[in-house]
Each structure stands twice: as structure tokens, then as C-alpha cells.
Scaffold this active site. Structure first.
Site: not given
Ligand code: SAH
Length: 349
Positions: A122, A197, A339, A222, A115
Site C-alpha cells: 500500500c 474499513s 490508495c 488479504h 498511515c
């Protein structure tokens, strides 16, 4: 030609090129998505001639299961190997905010290898983005899990695009996958049972709104102010909270869907009662749902998860404002089903 990477319309075009009538495409789709067959030889309602043309010109690849981990809490994590050797993870759950009912499960799927968003808390972003997943690589996660559920008579009823990657950073293939998972000729899961998401790619949220699909949108919020959000989510440097929330309102208007806001509670960072009030203020006038997520610890990351009393206090403030607020029940922490943790530890191994 990879038949799994084609939409129903594209498959019709492909069979026409082979000089076959359009209904052959429907037969193929039934074999692939309903019978879960990958061997042309066993597609006995196709002529021998067509089967041999398909063998020459087409393929039906599958993700390869590398590892399967069962949690005591009815959660299973799958590690899949892609054709180029990359590895992604998907999760199967029997619970998604509420019980899904007997024999019904939810799956959480990945949209990228790695990502690019680099959120501080994360695991998925720790090694950066390797590549986008192809449409079929997204869809096949659901298909492969469903195939394993067939024997038990269980059915994937919900799909959340909350695995590794930023779905809206792979917009085209994510949307193609959404349509294929939803299509009655594909996996036939209702659009209302699919959730995408995002960390907040504002222009893509707008694009998605313009599609006017009854697709559920979840925003990883968040934080309630730009200074903090920027610190923990670099994406906020480009798109600020005001713009993000405006895009959410637009999405809601265009689709009529309630928007979900995910909020990972980090001890002493974003979990104060003041911030809960601020969250309520930000969401005022919007039909929304807040989902508080207990943070799953990651090796080498210094955050701590909020204590239960603080979680409850935060939740109370939000609920008292009239906004529905759930706390994500933790499942699968014992198998690193959170995650991107499993992919990361697999890479380290
Ligand atoms: N990129 C998308 C989808 C993948 S992340 C997005 O950001 O929404 C799915 C959710 O898990 C996001 O809300 C993300 O912020 C959250 N998450 C990431 N790491 C986590 C961790 N260690 N513990 C709990 N939630 C986490």
C-alpha cells in the site's frame, strides 16, 4: 471556535454560552451542512449582533481543493490541502460494487495524513503517519465533494472510509465524523450507507461493536494464515487472524450487519485456489461478503497483480461455498486514484 468541529449538542452548548437560545444552533447547522455557507454575513436569519459575535468568536473553515483529476471511468480524485499545509486525497465514484443509480455517487475519504500500518502493498503507509485528521477534516471531504455535485443535481449516497489512513487508529474522530455524516442535522447519509474499513485493530473493532451502530464494517484480510499476513501486514503481529475473526463475529452479533472481507489479490503470493478454500473455512458460519481487489501497482513495490484467470478461479471457489464474492471493478487506475498514490506522487513532486 471551529463550528464544523462541533457535534450538534456541542454547538447548542456553544450558542448558549453566547447567550443565545438552542434553536440558533439548528439554524447554524442548516447554514453549514444544507446551504453549505461559510460566511456569517450571509446567514440572514441571524441577528446582526449575533453575526458579529460569531465573526469574533467562531470560524467555519473549508478544505482547499489543490487538484482535481478526472478518470475516463467516471471517477474523480480530489487532492485537498489542510490548514497546516498537509495534503489528503478523496475519491468520488459512480459505482460501488453495483451501480448506485442515477445522480447518486459514493465517496472514499481519508482519516489520517499518512498511515502507521505499513502494509507492504500500500502506498499510503510508505511515508508513515503524520497526524490524525480532525473530525471536521474527515466530514468536510464529503461536504466539499457534495458542494461540487450540487450544480449537477447529484448526491453523495455512500461513504467509504477507505482512503488514506487507518480509521480505527483515529477512533474518536472517525466515530464523531460517522455520526456527523449520518446526523439529519449534518449530512444526513444513512448509517447503512457508511462503511468503515480496517486493517484489523481488534480492540477497536470490539469498541465499535459495543456502539451497536448499523454501520458497515470492512476488514482488509488479504491473507489466510498468520505467517503470510504478518509479512504483508505488520498489524497482524499484534492481532492474529483468530482474534480478528472472533472480533468480526462479535461485531456481526452486536450490529446484525454482514461483514465485508477485502482481499487484494497478489500474483503468486495469496491468490491460489487452496487459499480460496482456506478463506472459506475461516469465514464459515459468518454472514459475510468477500470483495476481491485487483492490486494497483505502486512504484518501487515488487508485487504483481493476479491474472484474470486466477482471479476467476479464486472467486469461483468462494462463491461455490455460498459466500457472496465480488471482484472490485477497477476505476481510476489511469489517474492514480488508488490508495494513497496521488498524495505520494504529489509529495515527490
Ligand atoms: N486502513 C484501512 C482503510 C484504508 S485502505 C484498511 O486497511 O482497511 C483501503 C483498502 O485498500 C484496504 O483493503 C487496503 O488493503 C487496500 N489497498 C491498499 N493498497 C492497495 C493497492 N495498491 N491496490 C489495491 N488495494 C489496496
Amino acid at each position: 471556535m471551529n463550528l464544523k468541529d462541533l457535534t450538534p449538542d456541542e454547538l447548542v452548548a456553544f450558542v448558549r454560552e453566547l447567550g443565545e437560545p438552542a434553536f440558533r444552533a439548528r439554524q447554524l447547522l442548516r447554514w453549514i451542512y444544507t446551504a453549505r455557507e461559510t460566511d456569517f454575513e450571509r446567514m440572514t436569519n441571524l441577528s446582526l449582533k449575533l453575526r458579529s459575535r460569531l465573526r469574533e468568536k467562531a470560524e467555519i473553515p473549508e478544505l482547499q481543493l489543490k487538484e482535481e483529476l478526472h478518470s475516463e471511468q467516471e471517477t474523480t480524485k480530489y487532492l485537498f490541502t489542510l490548514p497546516d499545509g498537509e495534503v489528503i486525497e478523496s475519491v468520488r465514484m459512480h459505482y460501488l460494487g453495483e451501480d448506485l443509480g442515477p445522480g447518486r455517487v459514493a465517496v472514499c475519504i481519508s482519516t489520517q495524513v499518512g498511515c502507521a500500518m505499513a502494509c507492504d502493498f500500500c502506498a499510503s503507509g510508505k511515508l508513515g503517519l503524520r497526524r490524525n485528521l480532525a473530525t471536521w477534516e474527515i466530514v468536510d471531504q464529503v461536504l466539499q465533494i457534495q458542494k461540487r455535485l450540487d450544480e449537477q443535481g447529484e448526491r453523495v449516497a455512500n461513504v467509504v472510509f477507505m482512503g488514506i489512513g487507518e480509521p480505527l487508529h483515529n477512533y474518536r474522530n472517525t466515530l464523531r465524523a460517522v455520526r456527523m455524516i449520518n446526523s439529519p442535522e449534518g449530512l444526513g447519509i444513512g448509517m447503512r450507507h457508511l462503511t468503515v474499513s480496517t486493517s484489523g485493530l481488534v480492540p477497536r473493532i470490539r469498541d465499535l461493536a459495543a456502539e451497536k451502530l448499523p454501520l458497515r464494517l470492512a476488514i482488509s484480510l488479504h491473507a489466510t494464515n498468520d505467517a503470510l499476513r504478518e509479512k504483508i501486514m505488520p498489524v497482524n503481529r499484534k492481532w492474529k487472524l483468530t482474534a480478528l475473526l472472533e472480533a468480526c463475529r462479535e461485531y456481526q452479533e452486536a450490529t446484525g450487519r454482514r461483514v465485508t472481507f477485502e482481499y487484494v489479490l497478489l500474483d503468486g503470493i495469496n491468490d491460489s485456489v487452496e487459499e480460496a478454500h482456506e478463506l472459506v473455512r475461516l469465514l464459515s458460519g459468518m454472514h459475510s461478503l468477500v470483495n476481491l481487489i485487483p492490486w494497483n501497482p505502486i512504484e518501487g513495490v515488487r508485487y504483481k497483480r493476479s491474472r484474470p484467470a486466477r482471479v476467476r478461479a479464486f472467486q469461483e471457489v468462494v462463491e461455490q461455498s455460498g459466500i457472496k464474492c465480488t471482484v472490485r471493478q477497477e476505476k481510476g487506475g489511469d489517474i492514480a486514484a488508488a490508495c494513497g498514490q496521488l498524495r505520494l506522487s504529489d509529495l515527490k513532486r
